[in-house]
Design a protein around this motif. Structure first.
Motif, short mmCIF file in Angstrom:
data_model
loop_
_atom_site.label_atom_id
_atom_site.label_comp_id
_atom_site.label_asym_id
_atom_site.label_seq_id
_atom_site.Cartn_x
_atom_site.Cartn_y
_atom_site.Cartn_z
N PHE A 45 -7.64 13.62 6.87
CA PHE A 45 -7.58 12.34 6.33
C PHE A 45 -7.43 11.95 5.11
O PHE A 45 -7.85 10.98 4.42
N ALA A 46 -7.05 13.06 4.18
CA ALA A 46 -6.81 12.86 2.92
C ALA A 46 -5.71 11.86 2.58
O ALA A 46 -6.04 11.05 1.50
N ILE A 62 5.11 5.19 2.92
CA ILE A 62 4.44 6.70 2.84
C ILE A 62 5.58 7.54 2.50
O ILE A 62 6.39 7.83 3.49
N ASP A 63 5.54 8.10 1.54
CA ASP A 63 6.57 9.06 0.94
C ASP A 63 6.25 10.46 1.34
O ASP A 63 4.89 10.86 1.55
N ASP A 64 7.02 11.31 1.61
CA ASP A 64 7.03 12.84 1.73
C ASP A 64 5.93 12.87 2.98
O ASP A 64 4.93 13.58 3.09
N ALA A 65 6.34 12.05 4.00
CA ALA A 65 5.56 12.20 5.33
C ALA A 65 5.44 13.62 5.85
O ALA A 65 4.49 13.72 6.78
N LEU A 92 0.97 -1.06 0.07
CA LEU A 92 0.00 -0.10 0.08
C LEU A 92 0.90 1.18 0.00
O LEU A 92 1.59 1.23 0.61
N ARG A 93 0.58 2.17 -0.76
CA ARG A 93 1.44 3.26 -0.95
C ARG A 93 0.45 4.75 -0.96
O ARG A 93 -0.42 4.81 -1.46
N VAL A 94 1.17 5.68 -0.57
CA VAL A 94 0.43 6.93 -0.45
C VAL A 94 1.90 7.95 -0.28
O VAL A 94 2.84 7.86 0.16
N THR A 95 1.59 9.22 -0.97
CA THR A 95 2.60 10.38 -0.90
C THR A 95 1.86 11.45 -0.32
O THR A 95 0.91 11.98 -0.71
N LEU A 111 -6.49 7.90 0.71
CA LEU A 111 -5.95 7.20 -0.49
C LEU A 111 -5.09 5.93 -0.24
O LEU A 111 -5.00 4.88 -0.86
N LEU A 112 -4.55 5.84 0.96
CA LEU A 112 -3.84 4.49 1.68
C LEU A 112 -4.66 3.36 1.62
O LEU A 112 -4.18 2.30 1.25
#
Length: 649
Positions: A66-67, A129-132, A53-56, A71-72
């Motif tokens: 919670f945006a 999770i990138d660009d946390a 699972l990925r999200v940036t 997505l995640l």
């Protein structure tokens, strides 16, 4: 990957242990361009047998509650209906799908943990999770909550965060870190050999010196050289001043490159940077009024500034987006945010539209202030108190009327208090107090200031602040006054250096005012008055009030009133009632998933059990009968696990 063997080995171990049932998390940190995203990409490629699972995090969505979490969790939506009802409801409210208001700021984190655990039962799970640093605070809080509690699940969570980020950082405390160093000289040479093999030794040495081991800087500085410079001529090379941080030098180089693009292409890059999510259709609609269109993206694509695929526009690196935005003058940035706001015309885009209008505002703007206050209302309803506080604060800045500004600052202070941001809450409350003389608004502001002071160890001043403010609303809002006075009595009870020394003057004032409110005040406040009278030297009066006021249950009672009800039962010798009331409060917290309130309820229960004469009572409410007082106190530490298990029943 060049020069990252040790870091990759660590992240692979985190993933391997998760596959074996020993979940864990890690945060990868350092400045932009150091290679955090590349590490996450390689970890995903190496994650054999795991669901990914990925999200940036997106700067444009940092204030949208919670945006990132929404997505995640898209691939796990089919499991939401199987969550315990309290967690399911909390998640739906957080995602704007429920009509109720969020009850507990930690319950979404618990729901996330349960949902990921359920998903991991199908297949080991890797969350990237990138660009946390750009996560919205509500998502960051939930992810941090879950990341620290993965030990028994087949879940690995790896977050990449730039140093010096926003409010997401505190929520990641306690998670193991990997701090990336700059590449060593041989690794720099190896990287340049793959991307700029034609560099003369003199040019290569200068690029390595300027880049300070930053991989992105190596690539950018090599790419900006002319053919003569690549051959080693015209040394020293005209790179940027060495006293600037390397990331600033990279950004300047990117801005230099953007200036060479056609004007319409620069305009499209600015719109895309301001829009922030990469929605190509939205970018083109916002650009239409300026005459720019899809063909104008071609020079930026040829220059490897961005790429377009599947209806999404993606900058090659976040620093390209930053450079495109900062290169534009203020008047253009304002116009672009206005254009994006006009393009965001759907009802579901109300929050994003409000924030773009806010970015375009250069002075007081009542319309935008109203839009932001409405966004704050929605964030509060969804349980994102920090985002709500930010929206209310910005709305207050844009509001002309001092009274309305004070009311919005009161809302901001209340939201900040709900987020646990005590100093922020107190500052907003004090700012609001200087703007109004309206008693109801002053009462709200004083309540927040007093509660923040109490949590910061200033119980006595908090008590007097509440009592003074309550006197202004005893006639117009007796219920509010009663709640303030009950809290003031609680603060006064615990004021002083010695245990239960108390501030007797404040206790007496609170009790007198409470009695003057009856019968308009809630009858359940009688235990508060009785307790105060008891410790203030009137035991007969106090005990009589307390005996008469011990309720059959504590349904509908707030935390303060419920606490006094238990104390009333204990002080009048009704140990069974005290244990029953405290146990009922614990059960309600577990059933409703009130994780924030549960430790206090457990503490109250241990106090009641300490006075009970029959050890089997302890076992009947879930605490081992052989536990002594110290053991019972220690049981408060299991609150999250107990709620997670009990709410699944």
């Amino acid at each position: 990957m060049i020069g990252r063997d040790a870091e990759l080995a660590f992240l692979r171990r985190v993933a391997a242990e998760a596959r074996a049932g020993r979940g864990g998390a890690a945060v990868v940190r350092r400045e932009a361009g150091i290679g955090k995203s590349a590490l996450l990409e390689q970890t995903a490629r190496d994650a054999s047998g795991m669901r990914v699972l990925r999200v940036t995090g997106l700067e444009a969505e940092a204030e949208l509650p919670f945006a990132a979490l929404h997505l995640l969790l898209r691939p796990a939506r089919h499991l939401v209906d199987g969550l315990p009802w309290a967690q399911q409801a909390a998640l739906r409210v957080a995602f704007g799908q429920g009509r109720d208001e969020a009850e507990d700021r930690f319950l979404v984190g618990l729901a996330l943990l349960t949902l990921l655990s359920d998903l991991a039962e199908e297949r080991p799970l890797l969350c990237l999770i990138d660009d946390a640093q750009w996560l919205d605070r509500a998502s960051a809080e939930a992810l941090g909550f879950a990341a620290r509690r993965l030990g028994a699940d087949r879940i690995a969570m790896i977050l990449a965060a730039r140093d010096g980020g926003n409010g997401a950082e505190p929520h990641l405390h306690g998670v193991p870190e990997v701090r990336l160093a700059g590449l060593a000289r041989p690794d720099c040479e190896g990287l340049l050999a793959t991307v700029a093999a034609d560099l003369a030794p003199e040019a290569r040495d200068r690029v390595i010196e300027e880049a300070e081991g930053n991989p992105l800087a190596l690539i950018e500085f090599a790419g900006m050289l002319t053919p003569k410079q690549r051959a080693g001529h015209l040394v020293p090379l005209p790179l940027h001043p060495p006293q600037l941080p390397v990331v600033s030098r990279v950004e300047r180089s990117l801005r230099d490159a953007i200036r060479l693009l056609p004007e319409r292409t620069q305009r499209l890059l600015l719109i895309a940077a301001a829009e922030g999510t990469g929605n190509l259709d939205l970018v083109l609609r916002a650009a239409k009024e300026s005459g720019a269109g899809l063909p104008d993206l071609e020079p930026a694509e040829r220059g490897h500034m961005l790429r377009v695929a599947d209806g999404r526009l993606r900058f090659r690196h976040p620093l390209v987006k930053t450079a495109a935005y900062r290169e534009a003058p203020l008047v253009q940035r304002v116009a672009v945010h206005q254009a994006v706001a006009r393009a965001l015309d759907a009802e579901e885009d109300a929050d994003r539209r409000a924030w773009h209008l806010s970015a375009a505002a250069v002075g007081p703007d009542e319309h935008t202030g109203d839009a932001l206050a409405a966004a704050g209302d929605r964030a509060r309803q969804r349980g994102s108190h920090a985002s709500s506080a930010t929206a209310y604060e910005r709305a207050a800045q844009l509001t002309v009327s001092p009274h309305r500004r004070a009311a919005r600052l009161a809302a901001a202070a209340e939201a900040a208090l709900g987020a646990g941001q005590l100093r922020r809450a107190r500052t907003a409350a004090h700012r609001g107090q200087r703007l109004t003389d309206d008693p109801p608004v002053l009462a709200r502001l004083a309540t927040v200031a007093a509660m923040a002071d109490s949590e910061l160890g200033r119980a006595a001043p908090a008590a007097h602040t509440l009592i003074d403010a309550a006197t202004g609303v005893t006639a117009s809002a007796p219920g509010d006054a009663a709640a303030m006075l009950a809290t003031a009595a609680d603060d006064a009870w615990f004021a002083g250096d010695a245990w239960f020394a108390g501030d007797h003057a404040a206790l007496r004032r609170a009790a007198n005012l409470l009695e003057s409110l009856t019968p308009r005040a809630d009858a359940s406040l009688a235990p508060v008055i009785g307790t105060v009278r008891l410790v203030d030297g009137e035991p007969a009066v106090g005990l009589a009030l307390m005996r008469a006021a011990v309720p059959a249950d504590d349904r509908g009672a707030g935390t303060i009133v419920g606490t006094y009800a238990v104390f009333s039962a204990l002080m009048t010798g009704d140990d069974d009632a005290a244990c029953a009331l405290a146990a009922a409060r614990v059960d309600r917290c577990r059933e409703r998933g009130l994780i924030g309130e549960l430790p206090h309820a457990l503490q109250l229960l241990t106090q009641a059990l300490g006075c009970c004469s029959h050890a089997e009572r302890a076992g009947s409410v879930g605490i081992p009968a052989h536990c002594g007082p110290a053991g019972r106190w220690a049981m408060t530490g299991v609150s999250v696990g107990v709620v997670r298990r009990s709410t699944r029943r």
